[in-house]
Design a protein around this motif. Structure first.
Motif, PDB file in Angstrom:
ATOM      1  N   ARG A 106     -46.631  16.170 -18.784  1.00  0.00           N
ATOM      2  CA  ARG A 106     -47.498  17.360 -19.126  1.00  0.00           C
ATOM      3  C   ARG A 106     -46.704  18.352 -19.761  1.00  0.00           C
ATOM      4  O   ARG A 106     -47.359  18.975 -20.588  1.00  0.00           O
ATOM      5  CB  ARG A 106     -48.144  17.870 -17.926  1.00  0.00           C
ATOM      6  N   ASP A 107     -45.427  18.844 -19.344  1.00  0.00           N
ATOM      7  CA  ASP A 107     -44.917  19.873 -19.877  1.00  0.00           C
ATOM      8  C   ASP A 107     -43.764  19.557 -21.058  1.00  0.00           C
ATOM      9  O   ASP A 107     -42.861  20.576 -21.499  1.00  0.00           O
ATOM     10  CB  ASP A 107     -44.156  20.762 -18.688  1.00  0.00           C
ATOM     11  N   ALA A 108     -43.960  18.256 -21.356  1.00  0.00           N
ATOM     12  CA  ALA A 108     -42.758  17.925 -22.342  1.00  0.00           C
ATOM     13  C   ALA A 108     -42.893  18.762 -23.667  1.00  0.00           C
ATOM     14  O   ALA A 108     -43.989  19.329 -24.134  1.00  0.00           O
ATOM     15  CB  ALA A 108     -42.849  16.442 -22.495  1.00  0.00           C
ATOM     16  N   TYR A 109     -41.709  19.151 -24.187  1.00  0.00           N
ATOM     17  CA  TYR A 109     -41.687  19.901 -25.370  1.00  0.00           C
ATOM     18  C   TYR A 109     -42.345  21.276 -25.206  1.00  0.00           C
ATOM     19  O   TYR A 109     -42.507  21.898 -26.334  1.00  0.00           O
ATOM     20  CB  TYR A 109     -42.068  19.267 -26.652  1.00  0.00           C
ATOM     21  N   THR A 110     -42.589  21.914 -24.294  1.00  0.00           N
ATOM     22  CA  THR A 110     -42.813  23.259 -24.156  1.00  0.00           C
ATOM     23  C   THR A 110     -41.919  24.284 -24.048  1.00  0.00           C
ATOM     24  O   THR A 110     -41.827  25.522 -24.454  1.00  0.00           O
ATOM     25  CB  THR A 110     -43.900  23.783 -23.060  1.00  0.00           C
ATOM     26  N   TYR A 111     -40.795  23.963 -23.556  1.00  0.00           N
ATOM     27  CA  TYR A 111     -39.470  24.616 -23.354  1.00  0.00           C
ATOM     28  C   TYR A 111     -38.824  24.927 -24.768  1.00  0.00           C
ATOM     29  O   TYR A 111     -38.638  26.161 -24.914  1.00  0.00           O
ATOM     30  CB  TYR A 111     -38.402  24.051 -22.498  1.00  0.00           C
ATOM     31  N   LEU A 112     -38.810  23.971 -25.715  1.00  0.00           N
ATOM     32  CA  LEU A 112     -38.290  24.396 -26.977  1.00  0.00           C
ATOM     33  C   LEU A 112     -38.872  25.353 -27.686  1.00  0.00           C
ATOM     34  O   LEU A 112     -38.277  26.133 -28.125  1.00  0.00           O
ATOM     35  CB  LEU A 112     -38.379  22.827 -27.783  1.00  0.00           C
ATOM     36  N   PRO A 113     -40.205  25.469 -27.954  1.00  0.00           N
ATOM     37  CA  PRO A 113     -40.938  26.425 -28.694  1.00  0.00           C
ATOM     38  C   PRO A 113     -40.449  27.719 -27.772  1.00  0.00           C
ATOM     39  O   PRO A 113     -40.432  28.968 -28.611  1.00  0.00           O
ATOM     40  CB  PRO A 113     -42.331  26.116 -28.716  1.00  0.00           C
ATOM     41  N   GLU A 114     -40.694  27.992 -26.451  1.00  0.00           N
ATOM     42  CA  GLU A 114     -40.685  28.866 -25.710  1.00  0.00           C
ATOM     43  C   GLU A 114     -39.271  29.626 -25.783  1.00  0.00           C
ATOM     44  O   GLU A 114     -39.149  30.774 -25.789  1.00  0.00           O
ATOM     45  CB  GLU A 114     -41.041  28.859 -24.217  1.00  0.00           C
ATOM     46  N   SER A 115     -38.309  28.819 -25.751  1.00  0.00           N
ATOM     47  CA  SER A 115     -36.766  29.315 -25.902  1.00  0.00           C
ATOM     48  C   SER A 115     -36.412  29.739 -27.326  1.00  0.00           C
ATOM     49  O   SER A 115     -35.770  30.872 -27.577  1.00  0.00           O
ATOM     50  CB  SER A 115     -35.855  28.216 -25.425  1.00  0.00           C
ATOM     51  N   VAL A 116     -36.796  29.192 -28.243  1.00  0.00           N
ATOM     52  CA  VAL A 116     -36.849  29.604 -29.653  1.00  0.00           C
ATOM     53  C   VAL A 116     -37.535  30.916 -29.863  1.00  0.00           C
ATOM     54  O   VAL A 116     -36.750  31.864 -30.635  1.00  0.00           O
ATOM     55  CB  VAL A 116     -37.332  28.705 -30.644  1.00  0.00           C
ATOM     56  N   LEU A 117     -38.441  31.159 -29.450  1.00  0.00           N
ATOM     57  CA  LEU A 117     -39.420  32.284 -29.621  1.00  0.00           C
ATOM     58  C   LEU A 117     -38.806  33.359 -28.881  1.00  0.00           C
ATOM     59  O   LEU A 117     -38.940  34.649 -29.406  1.00  0.00           O
ATOM     60  CB  LEU A 117     -40.763  32.238 -29.369  1.00  0.00           C
ATOM     61  N   ALA A 118     -38.203  33.155 -27.654  1.00  0.00           N
ATOM     62  CA  ALA A 118     -37.730  34.208 -26.923  1.00  0.00           C
ATOM     63  C   ALA A 118     -36.242  34.595 -27.267  1.00  0.00           C
ATOM     64  O   ALA A 118     -35.606  35.492 -26.744  1.00  0.00           O
ATOM     65  CB  ALA A 118     -37.545  33.904 -25.435  1.00  0.00           C
ATOM     66  N   PHE A 119     -35.671  33.755 -28.055  1.00  0.00           N
ATOM     67  CA  PHE A 119     -34.212  33.951 -28.668  1.00  0.00           C
ATOM     68  C   PHE A 119     -33.951  35.059 -29.689  1.00  0.00           C
ATOM     69  O   PHE A 119     -35.112  35.158 -30.676  1.00  0.00           O
ATOM     70  CB  PHE A 119     -33.684  32.380 -29.235  1.00  0.00           C
ATOM     71  N   PRO A 120     -33.281  35.807 -29.776  1.00  0.00           N
ATOM     72  CA  PRO A 120     -32.874  36.847 -30.653  1.00  0.00           C
ATOM     73  C   PRO A 120     -32.976  36.351 -32.105  1.00  0.00           C
ATOM     74  O   PRO A 120     -32.412  35.432 -32.495  1.00  0.00           O
ATOM     75  CB  PRO A 120     -31.632  37.738 -30.399  1.00  0.00           C
ATOM     76  N   GLU A 121     -33.575  37.211 -32.738  1.00  0.00           N
ATOM     77  CA  GLU A 121     -33.347  36.975 -34.271  1.00  0.00           C
ATOM     78  C   GLU A 121     -32.095  37.064 -34.594  1.00  0.00           C
ATOM     79  O   GLU A 121     -31.285  37.607 -34.127  1.00  0.00           O
ATOM     80  CB  GLU A 121     -34.715  37.803 -35.112  1.00  0.00           C
ATOM     81  N   PRO A 122     -31.751  36.490 -36.092  1.00  0.00           N
ATOM     82  CA  PRO A 122     -30.422  36.445 -36.639  1.00  0.00           C
ATOM     83  C   PRO A 122     -29.744  37.993 -36.883  1.00  0.00           C
ATOM     84  O   PRO A 122     -28.899  38.060 -36.232  1.00  0.00           O
ATOM     85  CB  PRO A 122     -30.667  35.777 -38.022  1.00  0.00           C
ATOM     86  N   GLU A 123     -30.658  38.712 -37.149  1.00  0.00           N
ATOM     87  CA  GLU A 123     -29.915  40.284 -36.955  1.00  0.00           C
ATOM     88  C   GLU A 123     -29.616  40.712 -35.706  1.00  0.00           C
ATOM     89  O   GLU A 123     -28.493  41.296 -35.462  1.00  0.00           O
ATOM     90  CB  GLU A 123     -31.111  41.025 -37.632  1.00  0.00           C
ATOM     91  N   ALA A 124     -30.353  40.382 -34.736  1.00  0.00           N
ATOM     92  CA  ALA A 124     -30.057  40.804 -33.442  1.00  0.00           C
ATOM     93  C   ALA A 124     -28.706  40.054 -32.631  1.00  0.00           C
ATOM     94  O   ALA A 124     -28.058  40.527 -32.065  1.00  0.00           O
ATOM     95  CB  ALA A 124     -31.138  40.676 -32.423  1.00  0.00           C
ATOM     96  N   LEU A 125     -29.044  38.710 -33.163  1.00  0.00           N
ATOM     97  CA  LEU A 125     -27.781  37.963 -32.686  1.00  0.00           C
ATOM     98  C   LEU A 125     -26.459  38.281 -33.423  1.00  0.00           C
ATOM     99  O   LEU A 125     -25.310  38.381 -32.655  1.00  0.00           O
ATOM    100  CB  LEU A 125     -27.992  36.487 -32.848  1.00  0.00           C
ATOM    101  N   SER A 126     -26.508  38.736 -34.396  1.00  0.00           N
ATOM    102  CA  SER A 126     -25.382  39.412 -35.010  1.00  0.00           C
ATOM    103  C   SER A 126     -24.752  40.506 -34.531  1.00  0.00           C
ATOM    104  O   SER A 126     -23.261  40.776 -34.166  1.00  0.00           O
ATOM    105  CB  SER A 126     -25.463  39.779 -36.711  1.00  0.00           C
TER     106      SER A 126
END
Length: 133
Positions: A85-105
């Motif tokens: 039921r929860d397969a592949y929900t973590y990937l989009p959640e983790s990507v959307l919560a991750f800092p954008e490139p400028e913030a990671l820099s």
């Protein structure tokens, strides 16, 4: 020789490595800033640190399509294929919560890296980040 270790407390001496590359992994660290500082610690002066990680496209039509796919299509396919039921929900959640490139820099710079930058790839779906110890 492969080593299994906690990325926040690597079992290596300071300034041991000539460089490091992480592909789609820093997004999963329990503490991103601690992980970046630990990577800095184990690299030799002048060594490069390169990260390949997902990002969110900036171009509005591609961004809308990407987010629709990531939030609706990918989890549905994951559920059908895996029967979980929860397969592949973590990937989009983790990507959307991750800092954008400028913030990671900025965070790479805060960890001590210099000559920090990034390049968006594949329409902005991912980015290559880099910094020098």
């Amino acid at each position: 020789m492969p080593v299994a270790a906690d990325a926040l407390q690597l079992p290596f001496s300071t300034a041991r490595f000539d460089g490091a590359v992480v592909g789609f992994g820093v997004r999963n660290l329990a503490d991103l800033d601690s992980g970046l500082r630990e990577a800095y610690r184990v690299l030799k002066p002048g060594a490069r640190f390169v990260i390949l990680e997902f990002a969110t496209p900036r171009f509005p039509p591609l961004r809308a399509l990407y987010l629709f796919y990531f939030r609706r299509i990918l989890p549905t396919i994951g559920r059908l294929v895996s029967k979980h039921r929860d397969a592949y929900t973590y990937l989009p959640e983790s990507v959307l919560a991750f800092p954008e490139p400028e913030a990671l820099s900025r965070r790479l710079g805060d960890a001590g890296f210099t000559r920090v930058g990034f390049e968006r790839l594949t329409g902005g779906i991912c980015a290559v980040h880099y910094g020098t110890r």
